[in-house]
Design an enzyme around this catalytic site. Structure first.
Site, PDB file in Angstrom:
ATOM      1  N   SER A  50      44.828  47.996  41.680  1.00 41.95           N
ATOM      2  CA  SER A  50      44.862  47.911  40.214  1.00 41.95           C
ATOM      3  C   SER A  50      45.237  49.267  39.618  1.00 41.95           C
ATOM      4  O   SER A  50      45.618  49.351  38.449  1.00 41.95           O
ATOM      5  CB  SER A  50      43.507  47.448  39.668  1.00 41.95           C
ATOM      6  OG  SER A  50      42.463  48.239  40.199  1.00 41.95           O
ATOM      7  N   GLU A 187      37.395  36.461  43.582  1.00 46.45           N
ATOM      8  CA  GLU A 187      37.913  36.686  42.225  1.00 46.45           C
ATOM      9  C   GLU A 187      38.334  35.373  41.556  1.00 46.45           C
ATOM     10  O   GLU A 187      38.975  34.512  42.171  1.00 46.45           O
ATOM     11  CB  GLU A 187      39.131  37.640  42.282  1.00 46.45           C
ATOM     12  CG  GLU A 187      39.737  37.895  40.905  1.00 46.45           C
ATOM     13  CD  GLU A 187      40.637  39.121  40.829  1.00 46.45           C
ATOM     14  OE1 GLU A 187      40.804  39.836  41.831  1.00 46.45           O
ATOM     15  OE2 GLU A 187      41.163  39.368  39.722  1.00 46.45           O
TER      16      GLU A 187
HETATM   17  O1  KIV Z   1      42.653  46.225  42.808  1.00 46.11           O
HETATM   18  C1  KIV Z   1      41.490  46.091  42.411  1.00 46.11           C
HETATM   19  O2  KIV Z   1      40.981  46.887  41.612  1.00 46.11           O
HETATM   20  C2  KIV Z   1      40.712  44.971  42.916  1.00 46.11           C
HETATM   21  C3  KIV Z   1      39.424  44.672  42.234  1.00 46.11           C
HETATM   22  C4  KIV Z   1      39.624  44.301  40.845  1.00 46.11           C
HETATM   23  C5  KIV Z   1      38.583  43.736  42.996  1.00 46.11           C
HETATM   24  O3  KIV Z   1      41.110  44.326  43.837  1.00 46.11           O
END
Ligand code: KIV
Length: 275
Positions: A50, A187
């Site tokens: 992310s 998720e």
């Molecule tokens: O990439 C990320 O931050 C994640 C989380 C939101 C679980 O996979």
């Protein structure tokens, strides 16, 4: 002998014990100062892909590279001392085959010094998970909504709305756990499905947009702190970071424009040398 206090980082065993203990507190981190702030409160710091959207302004996580994960992972390791640090394997770094997955996981483990990697795990990925675990790499799975599959799905869509979708999410979770994942991010699923997954696997589940029926929770830190105008519906904002930053920058702008910055006579009023 060194007087420095010895702080032991959490291990995979501490994380596993959450299955029957207190819920795991997990957050994302991408930088050293943020990791330092979060570290005392968190069981797990996830250097999530992310980072591509939150820090680099990418439209999805698909453009994130292994090099980006290594740089951000190293920063988080420098900033933290007790949390268990997991680094995401980005899109394209593990899907080809088990050898590719191991070579890239080994780079993350050795160059970052993290404790584990995370793989978005469709059933096809269980082979990769088993291969890594057999070679000493702890793997966290990620089932339900898988952000790296955004183009296949046509958006970020919750899972388990049809009987087939429900079964698929459950099968993926069981396959990742059977392959040896020490924990699973779950998720974008309903409370009932989160509960069924949690009751069906021996490892802790960590929910994001998946209700409280998991063994722990994770959020993107900047979402939870209120940095963005828009966040997914399930995100509770525990802070007002966007407003705080705007107020601080307005105050700075006004100090600069009114020449009251930095305004400290003690710092700048010293005699000319030799006078
Ligand atoms: O990439 C990320 O931050 C994640 C989380 C939101 C679980 O996979």
């Amino acid at each position: 002998m060194s007087q420095q206090k010895q702080i032991r980082r959490k291990t995979v065993r501490d994380i596993a014990s959450a299955k029957s203990g207190d819920p795991l507190v997990c957050l994302t981190a991408y930088s050293a100062p943020m990791a330092e702030l979060l570290d005392p409160y968190c069981d797990i710091l996830l250097v999530g892909d992310s980072v591509g959207m939150v820090v680099h302004g990418l439209p999805s996580t698909v453009g994130v590279t292994l090099e980006m994960m290594i740089l951000h992972g190293q920063a988080v390791m420098r900033g933290s001392e007790q949390a268990f640090v997991v680094v995401d394997m980005p899109f394209g770094s593990y899907e080809t085959n088990a050898d590719q997955a191991f070579l890239n996981a080994a780079r993350l483990m050795s160059e970052v010094g993290c404790q584990a990697v995370k793989i978005e795990s469709g059933t096809y990925a269980s082979h990769q998970i088993a291969h890594l675990v057999a070679r000493g790499v702890p793997v966290m799975g990620h089932v339900g909504l898988r952000p790296q599959a955004v183009h296949l799905e046509g958006g970020f869509r919750t899972k388990g709305r049809t009987e087939a979708g429900w079964q698929k999410a459950l099968d993926e979770a069981k396959a990742a756990a059977d392959a040896g994942a020490f924990a699973l991010v779950v998720e974008g699923v309903s409370e009932d499905l989160a509960e069924e997954i949690t009751n069906s696997v021996p490892c802790p589940t960590i929910g994001i947009g998946a209700s409280a029926k998991c063994d722990g929770q994770i959020l993107v830190t900047e979402d939870m702190l209120g940095l963005f105008d828009w966040t997914p519906k399930f995100v509770r904002k525990f802070g007002q970071m966007r407003g705080d930053i705007q107020h601080a920058v307005e105050a700075y702008q006004s100090a600069v424009q009114s020449r009251t910055f930095p305004g400290s006579a003690e710092i700048y009023k010293y005699p000319k040398p030799g006078s």
